[in-house]
Design an enzyme around this catalytic site. Structure first.
Site, PDB file in Angstrom:
ATOM      1  CG  ASP A  34      -2.060   0.944   1.169  1.00 43.44           C
ATOM      2  OD1 ASP A  34      -1.811   2.137   0.911  1.00 43.44           O
ATOM      3  OD2 ASP A  34      -3.200   0.516   1.374  1.00 43.44           O
ATOM      4  CB  ILE A  35       1.499   4.069  -2.372  1.00 48.25           C
ATOM      5  CG1 ILE A  35       0.075   4.427  -2.762  1.00 48.25           C
ATOM      6  CG2 ILE A  35       2.183   3.255  -3.440  1.00 48.25           C
ATOM      7  CD1 ILE A  35       0.030   5.406  -3.931  1.00 48.25           C
ATOM      8  CD  GLN A  97     -14.591  -2.109  -2.421  1.00 46.32           C
ATOM      9  OE1 GLN A  97     -15.769  -2.421  -2.218  1.00 46.32           O
ATOM     10  NE2 GLN A  97     -13.818  -2.738  -3.283  1.00 46.32           N
ATOM     11  CG  HIS A 103      -8.118  -3.934  -1.840  1.00 43.06           C
ATOM     12  ND1 HIS A 103      -9.070  -3.345  -2.645  1.00 43.06           N
ATOM     13  CD2 HIS A 103      -8.003  -3.140  -0.754  1.00 43.06           C
ATOM     14  CE1 HIS A 103      -9.500  -2.248  -2.067  1.00 43.06           C
ATOM     15  NE2 HIS A 103      -8.878  -2.099  -0.909  1.00 43.06           N
ATOM     16  CG  HIS A 105      -6.343  -3.202   3.704  1.00 38.55           C
ATOM     17  ND1 HIS A 105      -5.734  -2.012   3.370  1.00 38.55           N
ATOM     18  CD2 HIS A 105      -7.577  -3.149   3.143  1.00 38.55           C
ATOM     19  CE1 HIS A 105      -6.576  -1.271   2.656  1.00 38.55           C
ATOM     20  NE2 HIS A 105      -7.704  -1.939   2.507  1.00 38.55           N
TER      21      HIS A 105
HETATM   22  P1  5GP Z   1      -9.915   0.502   0.587  1.00 38.57           P
HETATM   23  O1  5GP Z   1     -10.558   0.476  -0.782  1.00 38.57           O
HETATM   24  O2  5GP Z   1      -9.707  -0.871   1.148  1.00 38.57           O
HETATM   25  O3  5GP Z   1     -10.652   1.381   1.550  1.00 38.57           O
HETATM   26  O4  5GP Z   1      -8.503   1.180   0.491  1.00 38.57           O
HETATM   27  C1  5GP Z   1      -7.735   1.285  -0.678  1.00 38.57           C
HETATM   28  C2  5GP Z   1      -6.287   1.277  -0.283  1.00 38.57           C
HETATM   29  O5  5GP Z   1      -5.525   1.445  -1.463  1.00 38.57           O
HETATM   30  C3  5GP Z   1      -5.849   2.372   0.689  1.00 38.57           C
HETATM   31  O6  5GP Z   1      -5.217   1.770   1.810  1.00 38.57           O
HETATM   32  C4  5GP Z   1      -4.892   3.240  -0.122  1.00 38.57           C
HETATM   33  O7  5GP Z   1      -3.815   3.729   0.661  1.00 38.57           O
HETATM   34  C5  5GP Z   1      -4.421   2.285  -1.185  1.00 38.57           C
HETATM   35  N1  5GP Z   1      -4.075   2.901  -2.474  1.00 38.57           N
HETATM   36  C6  5GP Z   1      -4.737   3.897  -3.115  1.00 38.57           C
HETATM   37  N2  5GP Z   1      -4.157   4.165  -4.301  1.00 38.57           N
HETATM   38  C7  5GP Z   1      -3.113   3.309  -4.423  1.00 38.57           C
HETATM   39  C8  5GP Z   1      -2.134   3.100  -5.442  1.00 38.57           C
HETATM   40  O8  5GP Z   1      -2.103   3.747  -6.477  1.00 38.57           O
HETATM   41  N3  5GP Z   1      -1.207   2.128  -5.214  1.00 38.57           N
HETATM   42  C9  5GP Z   1      -1.202   1.380  -4.061  1.00 38.57           C
HETATM   43  N4  5GP Z   1      -0.247   0.454  -3.952  1.00 38.57           N
HETATM   44  N5  5GP Z   1      -2.100   1.558  -3.074  1.00 38.57           N
HETATM   45  C10 5GP Z   1      -3.054   2.514  -3.252  1.00 38.57           C
END
Ligand code: 5GP
Length: 141
Positions: A34-35, A97, A103, A105
Site C-alpha cells: 500500500d503506498i 471501500q 483487496h 489489507h
Molecule cells: P480501501 O478500498 O480498502 O478502503 O482502500 C484502498 C487502499 O488502497 C488504501 O489503503 C490506499 O492507501 C491504497 N491505495 C490507493 N491508491 C493506491 C495506489 O495507487 N497504489 C497502491 N499500492 N495503493 C493505493
C-alpha cells in the site's frame, strides 16, 4: 451493486499499466505494498480475476486470496519483527471501500503502536522498494 469497473486503479496495476511495489505473484493473485501504509509493510492482496469486492468474488478466488494473505502475514512476522497482524477488507463505499477491485489489507503490527489513519501519508519510494524486497525474500524462505 454497481458492476465491476475495469478502469479502477488496481485493475490498471494488474494489467501492468501502473507500477507497484510487488511482494508476491502467482497465476491467480497479486500482492503489493500500500503506498499510503497504515504501518510499515502494509500489503494488499488481490485476486487477478475481476471482482469488485467480497460480494461478487468467486469462492475459489476468495479462498486463494485468503491463503496468500496468510502466507504474507507469516512472512511479515519475521520481515518486520511484528508482534501481530491486522487483516482488513472493506466492501462498497458504505463499508469503507475506496478502490473497487477486491483487496485484503495485511498489516504488520507492533505492540503498543497505533495504526495511522487510512491514506494519511504517502511512503517514500525508496522505503517501499526496500520493504517490498525484504518481504518478498521472507516469503521465499
Ligand atoms: P480501501 O478500498 O480498502 O478502503 O482502500 C484502498 C487502499 O488502497 C488504501 O489503503 C490506499 O492507501 C491504497 N491505495 C490507493 N491508491 C493506491 C495506489 O495507487 N497504489 C497502491 N499500492 N495503493 C493505493
Amino acid at each position: 451493486m454497481p458492476s465491476y469497473d475495469p478502469n479502477n486503479i488496481f485493475a490498471k496495476i494488474l494489467r501492468g499499466e501502473l507500477p507497484c511495489y510487488k511482494v508476491y505473484e502467482d497465476d491467480k493473485a497479486l500482492a503489493f505494498l500500500d503506498i499510503m501504509p497504515r504501518a510499515p509493510g502494509h500489503t494488499l492482496v488481490l485476486p487477478k480475476a475481476p471482482a469488485r469486492n467480497l460480494l461478487d468474488v468467486g469462492a475459489d478466488d476468495l479462498a486463494h486470496v485468503a491463503k496468500v494473505a496468510q502466507q504474507i502475514a507469516k512472512a511479515q512476522m519475521t520481515a518486520f519483527a511484528a508482534d501481530g497482524v491486522t487483516i482488513q477488507q472493506f466492501n462498497e463505499g458504505a463499508g469503507g471501500q475506496v478502490v473497487f477491485h477486491l483487496h485484503v489489507h495485511v498489516i504488520p503490527r507492533k505492540a503498543g503502536t497505533a495504526m495511522k489513519p487510512p491514506a494519511a501519508e504517502k511512503e517514500k519510494p525508496d522505503t517501499l522498494a526496500e520493504q517490498a524486497k525484504k518481504l518478498a525474500a521472507a516469503l521465499a524462505n
